[in-house]
Enzyme design. Structure first.
Site, mmCIF file in Angstrom:
data_model
loop_
_atom_site.group_PDB
_atom_site.id
_atom_site.type_symbol
_atom_site.label_atom_id
_atom_site.label_comp_id
_atom_site.label_asym_id
_atom_site.label_seq_id
_atom_site.Cartn_x
_atom_site.Cartn_y
_atom_site.Cartn_z
ATOM 1 N N HIS A 188 0.771 -1.240 0.050
ATOM 2 C CA HIS A 188 -0.113 0.116 0.140
ATOM 3 C C HIS A 188 0.950 1.291 -0.037
ATOM 4 O O HIS A 188 0.453 2.218 -0.484
ATOM 5 C CB HIS A 188 -0.918 -0.160 1.206
ATOM 6 N N SER A 204 0.948 -1.067 -6.585
ATOM 7 C CA SER A 204 1.568 -1.933 -7.441
ATOM 8 C C SER A 204 2.510 -1.555 -8.684
ATOM 9 O O SER A 204 2.641 -0.375 -8.729
ATOM 10 C CB SER A 204 0.416 -2.693 -8.133
ATOM 11 N N LYS A 263 -12.197 -7.483 -11.968
ATOM 12 C CA LYS A 263 -10.994 -8.154 -12.735
ATOM 13 C C LYS A 263 -10.606 -9.348 -11.881
ATOM 14 O O LYS A 263 -10.335 -10.615 -12.263
ATOM 15 C CB LYS A 263 -10.017 -7.311 -13.151
ATOM 16 N N ASP A 264 -10.389 -9.139 -10.640
ATOM 17 C CA ASP A 264 -9.990 -10.025 -9.740
ATOM 18 C C ASP A 264 -11.129 -11.198 -9.599
ATOM 19 O O ASP A 264 -10.792 -12.237 -9.399
ATOM 20 C CB ASP A 264 -9.769 -9.409 -8.269
ATOM 21 N N GLU A 273 5.777 -33.544 -1.882
ATOM 22 C CA GLU A 273 4.472 -33.315 -2.780
ATOM 23 C C GLU A 273 5.238 -32.700 -4.106
ATOM 24 O O GLU A 273 6.376 -32.055 -3.686
ATOM 25 C CB GLU A 273 3.598 -32.347 -2.031
#
Length: 389
Positions: free
Chosen positions: A202, A206, A228-229, A272
């Site tokens: 924040h 981005s 969009k997310d 895994e």
């Protein structure tokens, strides 16, 4: 007082989820962060409900998992969702890191953001390993034995440390209890680290895909990027539903459906799939201590990227050499994943050693050399331009 607290919470949500300014040109590659948040929420919720029915005891752990699958209402959905979301968690985190590497999201002023992300990755791997032991099948027992035994390579107090973790002289009931407690606790530590990650994000926002300042074309988080997310979140839930109901074991190991037997060693002991690249690095080095150092170093080396990337250009959008090197790194990572699942014999051992060498050289040599070449080319172009003027 309550009104003031609720207003403060709403202002915080508004600051992060509604009015937060984001670069207008960020693509769907930036959606992995929200997908990881959804995965963490699902894992915590399903984990809490599974813990209500699980018994952390060597005599009852395997049967308690079968009880969840057969007797608990929708228990098989809970168990398969928890197991498969763990795999998606790592798919998304590896894609998130790959995107960060491509767009140089680790460069100043986002060094703190990147560093917290690397810590999150390490805690995720620890949590996943602990969870893999809990069903107490064959692969759970022997995977725990092999991985914890690695600490015995530490000089002087290594063996004592292993026995301290085991709570005895082998993986036993005390070990399972400790692993269950830590597996239940670490997701909440992970959630706290995610909050720190969001706080660091924040501050500067981005990263811009073009590698330029974020102070230009920005638009608010809601409704543009929230919807969009949601597109990728719903796509993920659709794929997850198909896997849970139709292919629940496609990413698992069949040996873990055999109860743990300390007297019977599986033909091949592997972790895994999402831990296989680091397991390959461990096995590629003959010396046990150096192998352990290399395995942990392969994660911690991500922290030095802000120092080793000497290029003055952010991201790989306009850096053809770095773009090529990035894809070589991705291919090499998949090779390591493949080698981790193979027996340590010729030619897999030699391929693993070559891939391990390339992995470390990428961070320590290839990235800085490409940066120096690009900076030199830019300086020469600048001098030529000044001479023409």
């Amino acid at each position: 007082m309550r009104l003031l607290k609720s207003q403060a919470i709403l202002r915080l949500v508004n600051s992060y989820m509604v009015d937060s300014p984001q670069p207008a040109n960020i693509s769907y590659l930036w959606n992995f962060g929200s997908l990881l948040g959804v995965c963490l929420i699902i894992q915590i919720l399903t984990g809490v409900f599974l813990a209500m029915h699980y018994t952390p005891h060597v005599d009852f752990a395997f049967n308690s998992v079968e009880h969840i699958m057969r007797d608990v209402n929708a228990g098989y959905i809970l168990r398969y969702t928890h197991a498969n979301v763990a795999s998606f968690f790592f798919i998304f985190v590896y894609c998130h890191i790959a995107r960060g590497l491509y767009y140089s999201s680790y460069k100043s002023p986002r060094v703190m953001l990147w560093s917290i992300g690397v810590i999150i990755l390490i805690v995720m791997m620890a949590t996943a390993f602990l969870g893999y032991v809990l069903p107490y099948g064959q692969m759970s027992l022997w995977g725990a034995t092999v991985i914890t035994n690695l600490l015995s390579a530490i000089p002087v107090f290594g063996h004592d440390l292993v026995e301290l973790i085991w709570g005895g002289f082998s993986v036993n009931n005390a070990t399972l209890n400790r692993f269950f407690s830590l597996h239940f606790l670490l997701p909440f530590v992970l959630a706290a680290l995610v909050v720190g990650h969001l706080l660091a994000l924040h501050v500067h926002g981005s990263n811009n895909p073009n590698g330029i300042s974020n102070n230009g074309d920005r638009i608010p988080m809601h409704p543009y990027f929230v919807f969009k997310d949601l597109v990728t979140i719903f796509a993920f839930l659709l794929v997850l539903s198909v896997m849970v109901f139709y292919y629940p074991n496609v990413l698992g190991h069949s040996d873990n459906y055999i109860p743990a037997n300390p007297m019977s060693t599986p033909a091949s002991i592997v972790p895994e799939w999402y831990l296989l690249p680091f397991y390959a690095i461990l096995r590629s080095i003959p010396n046990k201590l150096l192998g352990v150092i290399a395995m942990f170093g392969s994660l911690l080396i991500l922290l030095i990227l802000p120092l080793t990337d000497l290029s003055r250009i952010r991201g790989s959008q306009f850096r053809p050499l770095m773009r090529l090197a990035h894809w070589f790194f991705i291919v090499n990572f998949f090779i390591l994943m493949w080698i981790g699942a193979c027996h340590p014999e010729t030619p897999y051992l030699e391929i693993g050693q070559a891939s391990t060498a390339f992995y470390f050289l990428w961070f320590l040599v290839i990235v800085p050399v490409i940066g120096i070449i690009e900076n030199t080319a830019m300086d020469i172009a600048t001098i030529k331009k000044e001479n023409l003027l």
